[in-house]
Motif scaffolding. Structure first.
Motif, PDB file in Angstrom:
ATOM      1  N   GLU A   1       2.033  19.669   4.558  1.00  0.00           N
ATOM      2  CA  GLU A   1       2.084  18.827   3.376  1.00  0.00           C
ATOM      3  C   GLU A   1       1.940  17.359   3.746  1.00  0.00           C
ATOM      4  OE1 GLU A   1       3.142  19.433  -0.363  1.00  0.00           O
ATOM      5  OE2 GLU A   1       1.527  20.650   0.453  1.00  0.00           O
ATOM      6  N   ASP A   2       2.482  17.011   4.946  1.00  0.00           N
ATOM      7  CA  ASP A   2       2.447  15.605   5.339  1.00  0.00           C
ATOM      8  C   ASP A   2       1.037  15.098   5.571  1.00  0.00           C
ATOM      9  OD1 ASP A   2       5.057  15.288   5.064  1.00  0.00           O
ATOM     10  OD2 ASP A   2       5.569  15.464   7.171  1.00  0.00           O
TER      11      ASP A   2
ATOM     12  N   LEU B   1      -4.056  10.501   2.975  1.00  0.00           N
ATOM     13  CA  LEU B   1      -4.838  10.042   1.822  1.00  0.00           C
ATOM     14  C   LEU B   1      -4.315   8.712   1.292  1.00  0.00           C
ATOM     15  CD1 LEU B   1      -5.163  13.383  -0.192  1.00  0.00           C
ATOM     16  CD2 LEU B   1      -6.846  12.320   1.294  1.00  0.00           C
TER      17      LEU B   1
ATOM     18  N   ALA C   1      -5.381   8.375  -2.887  1.00  0.00           N
ATOM     19  CA  ALA C   1      -3.953   8.066  -2.844  1.00  0.00           C
ATOM     20  C   ALA C   1      -3.271   8.511  -4.122  1.00  0.00           C
ATOM     21  CB  ALA C   1      -3.749   6.569  -2.619  1.00  0.00           C
TER      22      ALA C   1
ATOM     23  N   ALA D   1      -2.847  12.250  -3.994  1.00  0.00           N
ATOM     24  CA  ALA D   1      -1.791  12.671  -3.079  1.00  0.00           C
ATOM     25  C   ALA D   1      -0.412  12.371  -3.677  1.00  0.00           C
ATOM     26  CB  ALA D   1      -1.949  11.968  -1.730  1.00  0.00           C
ATOM     27  N   LEU D   2      -0.269  11.198  -4.273  1.00  0.00           N
ATOM     28  CA  LEU D   2       1.036  10.816  -4.817  1.00  0.00           C
ATOM     29  C   LEU D   2       1.402  11.674  -6.017  1.00  0.00           C
ATOM     30  CD1 LEU D   2       0.757   6.952  -4.536  1.00  0.00           C
ATOM     31  CD2 LEU D   2       2.339   8.417  -3.303  1.00  0.00           C
TER      32      LEU D   2
ATOM     33  N   ARG E   1       1.077  15.982  -4.238  1.00  0.00           N
ATOM     34  CA  ARG E   1       1.612  16.466  -2.965  1.00  0.00           C
ATOM     35  C   ARG E   1       2.969  15.855  -2.699  1.00  0.00           C
ATOM     36  NH1 ARG E   1      -2.696  18.881  -0.117  1.00  0.00           N
ATOM     37  NH2 ARG E   1      -3.981  19.681  -1.822  1.00  0.00           N
ATOM     38  N   GLU E   2       3.744  16.603  -1.919  1.00  0.00           N
ATOM     39  CA  GLU E   2       5.046  16.120  -1.476  1.00  0.00           C
ATOM     40  C   GLU E   2       4.898  15.828   0.007  1.00  0.00           C
ATOM     41  OE1 GLU E   2       8.360  14.616  -2.226  1.00  0.00           O
ATOM     42  OE2 GLU E   2       7.543  15.829  -3.861  1.00  0.00           O
ATOM     43  N   PHE E   3       5.208  14.627   0.434  1.00  0.00           N
ATOM     44  CA  PHE E   3       5.090  14.329   1.861  1.00  0.00           C
ATOM     45  C   PHE E   3       6.102  13.256   2.226  1.00  0.00           C
ATOM     46  CE2 PHE E   3       1.952  12.076  -0.630  1.00  0.00           C
ATOM     47  CZ  PHE E   3       2.180  10.762  -0.287  1.00  0.00           C
ATOM     48  N   ILE E   4       6.313  13.077   3.520  1.00  0.00           N
ATOM     49  CA  ILE E   4       7.301  12.074   3.919  1.00  0.00           C
ATOM     50  C   ILE E   4       6.821  10.699   3.458  1.00  0.00           C
ATOM     51  CG2 ILE E   4       8.366  13.258   5.894  1.00  0.00           C
ATOM     52  CD1 ILE E   4       6.409  11.554   7.654  1.00  0.00           C
ATOM     53  N   MET E   5       7.737   9.834   3.169  1.00  0.00           N
ATOM     54  CA  MET E   5       7.448   8.451   2.749  1.00  0.00           C
ATOM     55  C   MET E   5       6.906   8.367   1.326  1.00  0.00           C
ATOM     56  SD  MET E   5       7.937   6.369   5.410  1.00  0.00           S
ATOM     57  CE  MET E   5       6.867   4.980   5.218  1.00  0.00           C
ATOM     58  N   ARG E   6       6.736   9.505   0.656  1.00  0.00           N
ATOM     59  CA  ARG E   6       6.103   9.453  -0.664  1.00  0.00           C
ATOM     60  C   ARG E   6       6.867   8.546  -1.614  1.00  0.00           C
ATOM     61  NH1 ARG E   6       7.031  12.058  -5.247  1.00  0.00           N
ATOM     62  NH2 ARG E   6       5.330  12.218  -6.745  1.00  0.00           N
ATOM     63  N   ARG E   7       8.203   8.772  -1.670  1.00  0.00           N
ATOM     64  CA  ARG E   7       8.999   7.969  -2.588  1.00  0.00           C
ATOM     65  C   ARG E   7       8.980   6.503  -2.213  1.00  0.00           C
ATOM     66  NH1 ARG E   7      14.736  10.514  -3.434  1.00  0.00           N
ATOM     67  NH2 ARG E   7      14.300  12.204  -4.890  1.00  0.00           N
TER      68      ARG E   7
ATOM     69  N   VAL F   1       6.615   4.853  -0.696  1.00  0.00           N
ATOM     70  CA  VAL F   1       5.324   4.274  -1.069  1.00  0.00           C
ATOM     71  C   VAL F   1       5.298   3.995  -2.575  1.00  0.00           C
ATOM     72  CG1 VAL F   1       2.860   4.738  -1.268  1.00  0.00           C
ATOM     73  CG2 VAL F   1       4.060   5.321   0.827  1.00  0.00           C
ATOM     74  N   LEU F   2       5.739   4.986  -3.352  1.00  0.00           N
ATOM     75  CA  LEU F   2       5.721   4.820  -4.806  1.00  0.00           C
ATOM     76  C   LEU F   2       6.603   3.668  -5.243  1.00  0.00           C
ATOM     77  CD1 LEU F   2       5.743   8.309  -6.505  1.00  0.00           C
ATOM     78  CD2 LEU F   2       4.142   6.446  -6.821  1.00  0.00           C
ATOM     79  N   PHE F   3       7.789   3.635  -4.654  1.00  0.00           N
ATOM     80  CA  PHE F   3       8.728   2.573  -4.994  1.00  0.00           C
ATOM     81  C   PHE F   3       8.112   1.212  -4.688  1.00  0.00           C
ATOM     82  CE2 PHE F   3      12.323  -0.205  -3.975  1.00  0.00           C
ATOM     83  CZ  PHE F   3      13.081  -0.050  -5.121  1.00  0.00           C
TER      84      PHE F   3
ATOM     85  N   TYR G   1       4.950   0.492  -4.494  1.00  0.00           N
ATOM     86  CA  TYR G   1       3.845   0.210  -5.406  1.00  0.00           C
ATOM     87  C   TYR G   1       4.356  -0.263  -6.760  1.00  0.00           C
ATOM     88  CZ  TYR G   1       0.035   1.846  -2.434  1.00  0.00           C
ATOM     89  OH  TYR G   1      -0.894   1.965  -1.438  1.00  0.00           O
TER      90      TYR G   1
END
Lengths: 318, 360
Positions: A20-21, A26, B173, B176-177, B180-186, B188-190, B192
């Motif tokens: 998933e990572d 992307l 991007a 993906a946001l 998908r679920e990935f590390i750092m996602r939150r 990055v969103l925060f 942005y």
């Protein structure tokens, strides 16, 4: 034998995260380009703010992304800025501008939105599409028009209106508070389409049943406005206010195009103050210090809003 | 191509709606008056509707008055001004298109001589194409037309790469946001969301450093470097916007495609992208406009021959006077395509700006 299966178990547990990572890849290009043009200059700005950089010494000497022949002066720029009356005047004027323009923008935005969503108004959708046309005009153009409207000349539109009302003419841009007023009116006009869009879509989400129920209970127009409409649109309007407050804090073009933050540097909103200090008085070091103080303020303001105003709720839930 | 025809259909639909609105209103008004005559509608109700509508129209007219005024000054020839020196009049006395001619300048395709050598001989066949004159400025008494075409070209050279670069990083991007679920996602969103709200000002704040860096690397006065900068500034807001659009697409659509055996990239190109067409349109408009409208950074970075349209527009202003007719004609010529796009893309823009996805 048991070892291999344990390893297989562990491996099976890991890929779920790792595969998933890959999606992070992307996002990285966007983050990279944003960082390259936003964070890196910020760091460099921080560096400049600790030097006595001016165009003459910063661009002297070779080398890429060095500080040229500028020398390190420690916190001297910050001390100079913080002990300068002009800086505090600018910061105070900026916050005052945020407060006054915010009230005006919300007032006009909400008022116009209520009118063009009123069920008695025919052709409301048509009117709404006309209303947001100013958004499509380049800001520098609309701001110059408003500069013409607030011309100090007798024939400026604002002065014509005043004389029609029987009052004397005003030298709008040569007098401090008159100029400040002109900034506010212009900012209000520039921001109203955005406020109207957000408020209209919030108003349309207010359930009709609520209004009908209130009417049955005998609530008049104002009672319904305060007890039904306002609570339902509170959050979107609050959100828009925060955005637009941030925009007011960073307003550059209006003071710059009107009279460069004049008269006599009295109305320089903070960004204009830093910009002029750097590019018109060639004090890059001090300009950098001012800009960083402004960024610190806006950063703290936004962080507070995102945290306390729960703007990023969607993010936290996701 | 189906996307293009879809957009064309929607635009045609909007045009029909706009054209029909006055007629429909007239029909409705006549109907209301008839109902009143028959006694089905009280005078109070009729009056309220008419009054509310009149008030709304008046309010919109007042708010848009500056634009009307500037349009009038643009067509009033050399005497054009936003000042009402001769008292108010709602229409100029001697309307003229001269300012617009001044903006556009000569529109002439020069004659071309095309020569073809006949093989194995000294002969050559020469074709002369005729000169094609769309508009000859001097016919309208304009001797020194503006640099509009040069500025326009500069703006295109800045805006098109901005758009391409920005879309290349924003679309993946946002996908993906959203999906998908990935590390750092939150995080990055925060980040942005945070940066969504400090757009232009932050750019001006870091302008000192940006300018110093560009000068040292020799990239000031480079239109492509400016385009890369604009693309960078467009990333947080537009990524967030497109992500909220994509959030609105039901997951079941994707699952259906996956069950049918579609590989992931086909799910994206055939399910996600077409369904987020409205979002893509909005983001396209916004990123294009980032480069098209920006003034401060462009003014600091570029020199006169590379001015973009907004900078060229501001350059028309003298310190003490503004040639209003030419200024307005210039600005309207440069802004009217954008205004048209705004009028037609409005439902998408409204949908996107309402931040309906904001509260999760």
């Amino acid at each position: 034998m048991s070892t291999t299966s344990r390893i297989a178990d562990r491996a099976a547990a890991i890929p779920a995260i790792e595969r998933e990572d890959v999606a992070l890849l992307l996002v990285l290009p966007g983050l990279f380009i944003f960082a390259a043009f936003m964070f890196f200059p910020m760091l460099y700005l921080l560096g400049i703010s600790f030097t006595n950089a001016r165009p003459s010494n910063l661009f002297a000497g070779g080398g890429l992304l060095t500080f040229g022949e500028a020398t390190f002066v420690g916190l001297q720029n910050y001390a100079a800025v913080l002990s300068d009356g002009k800086f505090w005047n600018s910061l105070g004027t900026t916050w005052l501008f945020v407060a006054t323009s915010l009230v005006l923008k919300i007032g006009l935005g909400l008022g116009v939105a209520l009118v063009v969503t009123n069920q008695r108004v025919r052709g409301a959708r048509f009117l709404r599409s006309l209303l947001i046309v100013p958004m499509g005009l380049p800001a520098i153009f609309t701001i110059t028009i408003w500069r013409g409207i607030f011309s100090s000349a007798q024939f400026g539109l604002a002065n014509q209106l005043l004389s029609w009302l029987g009052a004397g003419t005003v030298a709008w841009l040569n007098e401090r508070w008159a100029a400040f007023f002109a900034y506010n009116v212009t900012e209000m006009w520039l921001a109203y389409p955005f406020m109207v869009i957000i408020t209209v879509s919030a108003l349309q989400d207010v359930p009709k049943e609520l209004h009908e129920a209130a009417m049955v209970d005998g609530a008049g127009y104002f009672a319904r406005f305060f007890h039904v409409t306002l609570p339902s649109v509170k959050r979107p309007v609050l959100f828009a206010s925060i955005l637009t407050a941030a925009a007011s804090f960073q307003q550059f073009l209006i003071p710059y195009a009107f009279n460069e933050g004049g008269p006599a540097r009295l109305n320089e909103l903070i960004i204009v103050y830093g910009y002029r200090e750097a590019f018109q008085f060639s004090q890059y070091g001090q300009g950098a210090a001012i800009m960083l103080v402004a960024v610190a303020f806006i950063g703290a303001f936004m962080w507070l809003n995102v945290k306390k105003g729960r703007l990023a709720d969607g993010v936290d839930d996701a | 191509m189906s996307l293009v025809s879809l957009v064309a259909e929607k635009i045609a639909d909007d045009v029909r709606n706009v054209a029909n609105t006055p007629r429909e209103l007239a029909v409705e008004a006549r109907y209301a008056v008839k109902a009143y005559r028959r006694g089905e509608l009280s005078a109070l109700q009729l009056g309220r509707t008419a009054g509310a509508t009149a008030f709304a129209v008046l309010l919109v007219a007042l708010l848009l008055f500056p634009i009307y005024w500037i349009a009038m000054s643009a067509i009033s020839g050399t005497g054009g001004s936003v000042y009402a020196a001769g008292g108010f009049s709602f229409f100029p006395e001697n309307p003229s298109v001269q300012p617009f001619v001044w903006v556009l300048g000569d529109l002439i395709v020069p004659p071309l001589a095309i020569s073809l050598n006949v093989p194995f001989s000294e002969l050559a066949i020469v074709f002369n194409t005729p000169e094609i004159v769309f508009l000859d400025a001097s016919d309208h008494g304009v001797d020194n037309p503006s640099d509009f075409k040069q500025y326009f070209l500069n703006s295109v050279i800045v805006s098109v790469p901005t758009l391409i670069l920005a879309m290349c990083v924003i679309v993946p991007a946002a996908y993906a946001l959203s999906r998908r679920e990935f590390i750092m996602r939150r995080k990055v969103l925060f980040g942005y969301v945070l940066f969504t709200q400090v757009g232009g000002g932050l750019g001006i704040a870091s302008l000192i450093a940006l300018y110093a860096m560009f000068v040292q690397v020799g990239l000031n006065n480079n239109r492509l470097a400016l385009a890369a900068y604009y693309a960078a500034t467009a990333v947080p807001f537009n990524t967030w916007l497109l992500k909220t659009y994509m959030d609105g697409i039901p997951v079941s659509y994707e699952e259906a495609a996956l069950v049918d055996g579609a590989p992931p990239w086909r799910v994206v190109t055939e399910v996600i992208l077409p369904l987020s067409a409205a979002g893509l349109a909005t983001v396209t408009i916004f990123t294009f406009l980032t480069g098209w409208m920006e003034f401060v950074v462009a003014q600091t970075m570029l020199s006169a021959d590379k001015f973009t349209l907004p900078v060229g527009l501001f350059a028309l202003i003298d310190e003490y006077s503004i040639p209003w007719a030419r200024f307005s004609a210039f600005a309207l010529t440069f802004a009217s395509p954008v205004m048209l796009v705004y009028l037609f893309a409005q439902r998408y823009i409204e949908g996107g700006l309402s931040f309906s996805g904001m509260e999760g």
